[in-house]
Design a protein around this motif. Structure first.
Motif, PDB file in Angstrom:
ATOM      1  N   GLN A 107       0.858  -1.170   0.000  1.00 50.46           N
ATOM      2  CA  GLN A 107       0.000   0.000   0.000  1.00 50.46           C
ATOM      3  C   GLN A 107       0.899   1.226   0.000  1.00 50.46           C
ATOM      4  O   GLN A 107       1.914   1.252   0.691  1.00 50.46           O
ATOM      5  CB  GLN A 107      -0.881  -0.014   1.246  1.00 50.46           C
ATOM      6  CG  GLN A 107      -1.738   1.197   1.408  1.00 50.46           C
ATOM      7  CD  GLN A 107      -2.633   1.057   2.618  1.00 50.46           C
ATOM      8  OE1 GLN A 107      -3.355   0.094   2.743  1.00 50.46           O
ATOM      9  NE2 GLN A 107      -2.571   2.029   3.503  1.00 50.46           N
ATOM     10  N   HIS A 108       0.534   2.243  -0.756  1.00 52.89           N
ATOM     11  CA  HIS A 108       1.335   3.459  -0.783  1.00 52.89           C
ATOM     12  C   HIS A 108       1.027   4.319   0.438  1.00 52.89           C
ATOM     13  O   HIS A 108      -0.130   4.579   0.756  1.00 52.89           O
ATOM     14  CB  HIS A 108       1.089   4.250  -2.060  1.00 52.89           C
ATOM     15  CG  HIS A 108       1.802   3.652  -3.225  1.00 52.89           C
ATOM     16  ND1 HIS A 108       3.159   3.751  -3.394  1.00 52.89           N
ATOM     17  CD2 HIS A 108       1.359   2.913  -4.254  1.00 52.89           C
ATOM     18  CE1 HIS A 108       3.518   3.111  -4.480  1.00 52.89           C
ATOM     19  NE2 HIS A 108       2.436   2.585  -5.025  1.00 52.89           N
ATOM     20  N   VAL A 109       2.088   4.724   1.111  1.00 53.94           N
ATOM     21  CA  VAL A 109       2.006   5.636   2.244  1.00 53.94           C
ATOM     22  C   VAL A 109       2.872   6.824   1.871  1.00 53.94           C
ATOM     23  O   VAL A 109       4.101   6.730   1.900  1.00 53.94           O
ATOM     24  CB  VAL A 109       2.506   4.973   3.549  1.00 53.94           C
ATOM     25  CG1 VAL A 109       2.469   5.965   4.689  1.00 53.94           C
ATOM     26  CG2 VAL A 109       1.702   3.736   3.859  1.00 53.94           C
ATOM     27  N   ALA A 130      -9.120  -9.590  -0.759  1.00 51.93           N
ATOM     28  CA  ALA A 130     -10.586  -9.526  -0.830  1.00 51.93           C
ATOM     29  C   ALA A 130     -11.202  -9.510   0.570  1.00 51.93           C
ATOM     30  O   ALA A 130     -12.175  -8.789   0.814  1.00 51.93           O
ATOM     31  CB  ALA A 130     -11.120 -10.713  -1.625  1.00 51.93           C
ATOM     32  N   LYS A 131     -10.630 -10.271   1.499  1.00 51.82           N
ATOM     33  CA  LYS A 131     -11.151 -10.307   2.871  1.00 51.82           C
ATOM     34  C   LYS A 131     -10.794  -9.038   3.646  1.00 51.82           C
ATOM     35  O   LYS A 131     -11.588  -8.552   4.440  1.00 51.82           O
ATOM     36  CB  LYS A 131     -10.602 -11.516   3.612  1.00 51.82           C
ATOM     37  CG  LYS A 131     -11.206 -12.823   3.194  1.00 51.82           C
ATOM     38  CD  LYS A 131     -10.617 -13.961   4.015  1.00 51.82           C
ATOM     39  CE  LYS A 131     -11.194 -15.286   3.606  1.00 51.82           C
ATOM     40  NZ  LYS A 131     -10.594 -16.394   4.363  1.00 51.82           N
ATOM     41  N   ALA A 132      -9.576  -8.522   3.431  1.00 49.51           N
ATOM     42  CA  ALA A 132      -9.100  -7.379   4.204  1.00 49.51           C
ATOM     43  C   ALA A 132      -9.725  -6.067   3.742  1.00 49.51           C
ATOM     44  O   ALA A 132      -9.884  -5.143   4.537  1.00 49.51           O
ATOM     45  CB  ALA A 132      -7.575  -7.291   4.128  1.00 49.51           C
ATOM     46  N   SER A 135      -8.514  -0.974  -0.586  1.00 47.57           N
ATOM     47  CA  SER A 135      -8.973  -0.597  -1.926  1.00 47.57           C
ATOM     48  C   SER A 135      -7.833  -0.178  -2.859  1.00 47.57           C
ATOM     49  O   SER A 135      -7.941  -0.350  -4.065  1.00 47.57           O
ATOM     50  CB  SER A 135      -9.989   0.536  -1.836  1.00 47.57           C
ATOM     51  OG  SER A 135      -9.402   1.681  -1.237  1.00 47.57           O
ATOM     52  N   ARG A 136      -6.770   0.382  -2.317  1.00 48.02           N
ATOM     53  CA  ARG A 136      -5.692   0.871  -3.182  1.00 48.02           C
ATOM     54  C   ARG A 136      -4.404   0.071  -3.038  1.00 48.02           C
ATOM     55  O   ARG A 136      -3.323   0.563  -3.323  1.00 48.02           O
ATOM     56  CB  ARG A 136      -5.431   2.344  -2.904  1.00 48.02           C
ATOM     57  CG  ARG A 136      -6.627   3.215  -3.285  1.00 48.02           C
ATOM     58  CD  ARG A 136      -6.335   4.651  -3.095  1.00 48.02           C
ATOM     59  NE  ARG A 136      -6.060   4.905  -1.675  1.00 48.02           N
ATOM     60  CZ  ARG A 136      -5.721   6.065  -1.189  1.00 48.02           C
ATOM     61  NH1 ARG A 136      -5.588   7.087  -1.973  1.00 48.02           N
ATOM     62  NH2 ARG A 136      -5.506   6.223   0.090  1.00 48.02           N
ATOM     63  N   ALA A 137      -4.502  -1.160  -2.608  1.00 48.49           N
ATOM     64  CA  ALA A 137      -3.317  -2.014  -2.467  1.00 48.49           C
ATOM     65  C   ALA A 137      -2.965  -2.613  -3.823  1.00 48.49           C
ATOM     66  O   ALA A 137      -3.806  -2.734  -4.706  1.00 48.49           O
ATOM     67  CB  ALA A 137      -3.583  -3.117  -1.459  1.00 48.49           C
ATOM     68  N   ARG A 138      -1.686  -2.962  -3.965  1.00 49.92           N
ATOM     69  CA  ARG A 138      -1.247  -3.621  -5.190  1.00 49.92           C
ATOM     70  C   ARG A 138      -0.453  -4.867  -4.822  1.00 49.92           C
ATOM     71  O   ARG A 138       0.098  -4.974  -3.730  1.00 49.92           O
ATOM     72  CB  ARG A 138      -0.427  -2.682  -6.064  1.00 49.92           C
ATOM     73  CG  ARG A 138       0.895  -2.266  -5.472  1.00 49.92           C
ATOM     74  CD  ARG A 138       1.620  -1.285  -6.403  1.00 49.92           C
ATOM     75  NE  ARG A 138       2.765  -0.697  -5.750  1.00 49.92           N
ATOM     76  CZ  ARG A 138       3.985  -1.204  -5.774  1.00 49.92           C
ATOM     77  NH1 ARG A 138       4.217  -2.317  -6.430  1.00 49.92           N
ATOM     78  NH2 ARG A 138       4.978  -0.611  -5.148  1.00 49.92           N
ATOM     79  N   LEU A 139      -0.411  -5.799  -5.767  1.00 48.31           N
ATOM     80  CA  LEU A 139       0.310  -7.055  -5.563  1.00 48.31           C
ATOM     81  C   LEU A 139       1.634  -6.999  -6.302  1.00 48.31           C
ATOM     82  O   LEU A 139       1.708  -6.495  -7.422  1.00 48.31           O
ATOM     83  CB  LEU A 139      -0.523  -8.232  -6.066  1.00 48.31           C
ATOM     84  CG  LEU A 139      -1.915  -8.389  -5.459  1.00 48.31           C
ATOM     85  CD1 LEU A 139      -2.619  -9.579  -6.072  1.00 48.31           C
ATOM     86  CD2 LEU A 139      -1.840  -8.536  -3.960  1.00 48.31           C
TER      87      LEU A 139
END
Length: 158
Positions: A107-109, A130-132, A135-139
């Protein structure tokens, strides 16, 4: 190895141990033991931040270790994170690097990325995401290129 070397070569997701080189005091000395535990431990490398220059202050490059979560019944109440500058007097070592094929959930901080989860594969990462509900996380998959830096300055990095 030094904190600067950890900052330079350890990939996000590495398990990093740190120590001040002193012996662990007996359990009956609770205050000394608590002080020792603050300077000796291990955590997962979750963030690296470059040096910052502001008009009122400046800070050296630093990295953050996630040492653990405390809670009950699946609810996290407290997260322990420790940040170390590259000028730290502690000794660090990489205990475990992420394995090729594992997937980081980032996740961008601000301008930097922070590791929020390390999954065994892409399917597990997508399920966790999907559970957590981030919304703006990347793999990002762990590649062999970043793990290949095992020898640094003639010493083993892991």
């Amino acid at each position: 190895m030094s904190a600067a070397l950890i900052f330079d070569v350890a990939p996000l997701g590495s398990l990093v141990a740190y120590s001040d080189g002193t012996a662990k005091p007996p359990a009956r000395f609770t205050r000394k033991l608590a002080a020792w535990e603050r300077r000796n431990g291990a955590g997962r490398l979750v963030r690296k931040e470059p040096a910052r220059e502001r008009p009122t202050y400046s800070s050296p490059p630093c990295f953050t270790l996630h040492e653990g979560d405390f809670g009950e019944g699946g609810i996290i109440l407290v997260t322990i994170m420790r940040t170390y500058g590259i000028d730290s007097d502690l000794t660090f070592r990489v205990v475990e690097r992420p394995k090729v094929g594992q997937v980081r959930v980032l996740q961008h901080v601000g301008e930097n990325a922070e590791l929020i989860h390390l999954a065994q594969n892409r399917e597990a990462a997508e399920l966790w995401l999907a559970k957590a509900g981030y919304s703006r996380a990347r793999l990002e998959e762990v590649t062999a290129d970043e793990i290949g830096a095992d020898d640094v300055e003639g010493r083993a990095a892991a």
